[in-house]
Design a protein around this motif. Structure first.
Motif, mmCIF file in Angstrom:
data_model
loop_
_atom_site.group_PDB
_atom_site.id
_atom_site.type_symbol
_atom_site.label_atom_id
_atom_site.label_comp_id
_atom_site.label_asym_id
_atom_site.label_seq_id
_atom_site.Cartn_x
_atom_site.Cartn_y
_atom_site.Cartn_z
ATOM 1 N N SER A 46 0.844 -1.195 0.000
ATOM 2 C CA SER A 46 0.000 0.000 0.000
ATOM 3 C C SER A 46 0.882 1.249 0.000
ATOM 4 O O SER A 46 1.840 1.332 -0.755
ATOM 5 N N GLY A 47 0.596 2.225 0.880
ATOM 6 C CA GLY A 47 1.367 3.461 0.877
ATOM 7 C C GLY A 47 2.421 3.514 1.967
ATOM 8 O O GLY A 47 2.933 4.598 2.279
ATOM 9 N N ARG A 48 2.786 2.369 2.542
ATOM 10 C CA ARG A 48 3.759 2.368 3.633
ATOM 11 C C ARG A 48 5.161 2.693 3.112
ATOM 12 O O ARG A 48 5.569 2.214 2.063
ATOM 13 N N PHE A 49 5.870 3.496 3.875
ATOM 14 C CA PHE A 49 7.236 3.890 3.499
ATOM 15 C C PHE A 49 8.096 3.873 4.754
ATOM 16 O O PHE A 49 7.728 4.441 5.779
ATOM 17 N N ASP A 50 9.253 3.232 4.675
ATOM 18 C CA ASP A 50 10.159 3.109 5.820
ATOM 19 C C ASP A 50 11.346 4.043 5.605
ATOM 20 O O ASP A 50 12.151 3.843 4.696
ATOM 21 N N LEU A 51 11.430 5.081 6.435
ATOM 22 C CA LEU A 51 12.491 6.083 6.324
ATOM 23 C C LEU A 51 13.430 5.949 7.519
ATOM 24 O O LEU A 51 12.982 5.888 8.664
ATOM 25 N N CYS A 52 14.724 5.887 7.256
ATOM 26 C CA CYS A 52 15.687 5.763 8.350
ATOM 27 C C CYS A 52 16.843 6.735 8.147
ATOM 28 O O CYS A 52 17.026 7.299 7.062
ATOM 29 N N THR A 53 17.597 6.945 9.211
ATOM 30 C CA THR A 53 18.838 7.704 9.136
ATOM 31 C C THR A 53 19.967 6.843 9.684
ATOM 32 O O THR A 53 19.735 5.898 10.446
ATOM 33 N N ILE A 54 21.195 7.175 9.295
ATOM 34 C CA ILE A 54 22.351 6.412 9.771
ATOM 35 C C ILE A 54 23.397 7.367 10.341
ATOM 36 O O ILE A 54 23.431 8.548 9.991
ATOM 37 N N VAL A 55 24.223 6.832 11.224
ATOM 38 C CA VAL A 55 25.345 7.598 11.759
ATOM 39 C C VAL A 55 26.610 6.768 11.583
ATOM 40 O O VAL A 55 26.604 5.540 11.748
ATOM 41 N N ASN A 56 27.683 7.434 11.204
ATOM 42 C CA ASN A 56 28.984 6.783 11.068
ATOM 43 C C ASN A 56 29.589 6.673 12.468
ATOM 44 O O ASN A 56 30.307 7.551 12.936
ATOM 45 N N GLY A 57 29.248 5.570 13.153
ATOM 46 C CA GLY A 57 29.580 5.440 14.567
ATOM 47 C C GLY A 57 31.037 5.150 14.877
ATOM 48 O O GLY A 57 31.510 5.415 15.982
ATOM 49 N N LYS A 58 31.753 4.628 13.906
ATOM 50 C CA LYS A 58 33.200 4.371 14.037
ATOM 51 C C LYS A 58 33.739 4.422 12.628
ATOM 52 O O LYS A 58 33.229 3.727 11.743
#
Length: 323
Positions: A46-58
């Motif tokens: 349907s209209g579901r959207f998965d948005l994420c962010t990332i961090v350069n942890g090391k």
């Protein structure tokens, strides 16, 4: 009905495309293919959207020789070098991302595998993030043991990221310090620890279309439901600095075929999206329904504010994908 119509109808009726059928799609006209892929996406997701962010942890000085990577010690780049970020640094960054309206936060670390003291430090930070924000937390920490994966899960991690990068056949052309089977084994250990898995690859490494199909089929066999698809950004100083950049049309075709092969997955635009003239808009109408927003590990990305506005215009609803 065209063969494209027949294959799309079969997918929506529950048929899993074979390798031969997927290869047939490589020759279909692009726009009809993308429209059918979007139809399949709407049918299953349907209209579901998965948005994420990332961090350069090391960052930096990774001993692995992945030929695309700016952080490999075998490359000659100006990528930053620093140890695992502190609890306070990770918490502050996570809180900033939560305030921007994203729901998922992924901590990515360089190196083959975090050591146990680093896992303990990371777990402390993750517990605080889970306590003090509403974020779902993911981690990408290399070829961990099952015990290490369980420690991350107990701390609050819901998903582990570990890219296959390419097909089994082509993998030795990308990296020789670990194997495709090492990747598969790590994914299975994460799943045994009760974690969901995010795994995909990079397009433009020199692979064939058959390699792309084969990687998708492996991901389907592993039952992975979050599939990051990166577009290679050839970085000066890496062995793949001279690789040809794929065209937006080639990239859309890959995403459309992935939707046919992985009909109910979250197919995620990841690294390299900034190379696309429309920043991925046409891809979100060609089968893709997830993205990494904000900066990537060593390259600039697209702002969360810009992405949220575009997704709203396209009729998507951002949410956390729990598969």
């Amino acid at each position: 009905m065209t063969n494209l119509d027949i294959l799309a109808e079969k997918v929506m009726e529950g048929h899993l495309l074979t390798r031969r059928e997927a290869m047939e799609l490589s020759g279909c006209s692009l726009e009809p293919l993308c429209r059918k892929a979007d139809e399949i996406r709407r049918h299953f997701c349907s209209g579901r959207f998965d948005l994420c962010t990332i961090v350069n942890g090391k960052s930096g000085r990774c001993p692995e020789n992945c030929r695309f990577c700016a952080q490999s010690a075998h490359s000659h780049t100006d990528a930053a070098i620093y140890p695992l970020l502190s609890e306070e640094e990770l918490l502050a960054d996570a809180a900033r991302c939560a305030g921007q309206g994203v729901h998922r936060y992924s901590i990515v670390t360089s190196g083959r595998q975090l050591k146990d003291p680093e896992i303990e430090q990371l777990c402390r930070a993750i517990r605080r993030i889970r306590e003090e924000t509403d974020l779902s937390v993911c981690a990408s920490c290399g070829l961990l043991t099952e015990e290490q994966f369980r420690s991350l899960k107990d701390a609050g991690v819901s998903r582990i990221h570990n890219n296959l990068e390419t097909s089994r056949r082509y993998f030795p052309s990308v990296c020789t310090t670990h194997t495709f089977e090492d990747k598969i084994a790590a994914i299975r250990r994460a799943q045994a620890a009760g974690l969901s898995v995010c795994s995909g690859g990079i397009m433009g490494l020199g692979e064939t279309f058959a390699d792309r199909v084969d990687m998708a089929l492996t991901l389907r066999e592993l039952k992975v439901k979050s599939i990051p698809v990166n577009l290679l950004n050839p970085i000066p100083g890496t062995p793949m600095a001279g690789n040809r950049k794929l065209s937006p049309e080639e990239f859309r075709r890959i995403l459309a075929v992935y939707r046919f092969l992985l009909p109910d997955a979250f197919i995620r635009l990841a690294g390299g999206r900034g190379l696309l003239p429309d920043k991925g808009r046409s891809c979100f109408l060609s089968g893709a329904n997830a993205a990494i927003s904000g900066d990537m590990l060593t390259t600039a990305g697209i702002t969360v504010e810009t992405d949220l506005a575009m997704l709203k215009e396209l009729g998507y609803e951002t949410e956390v994908c729990h598969e």
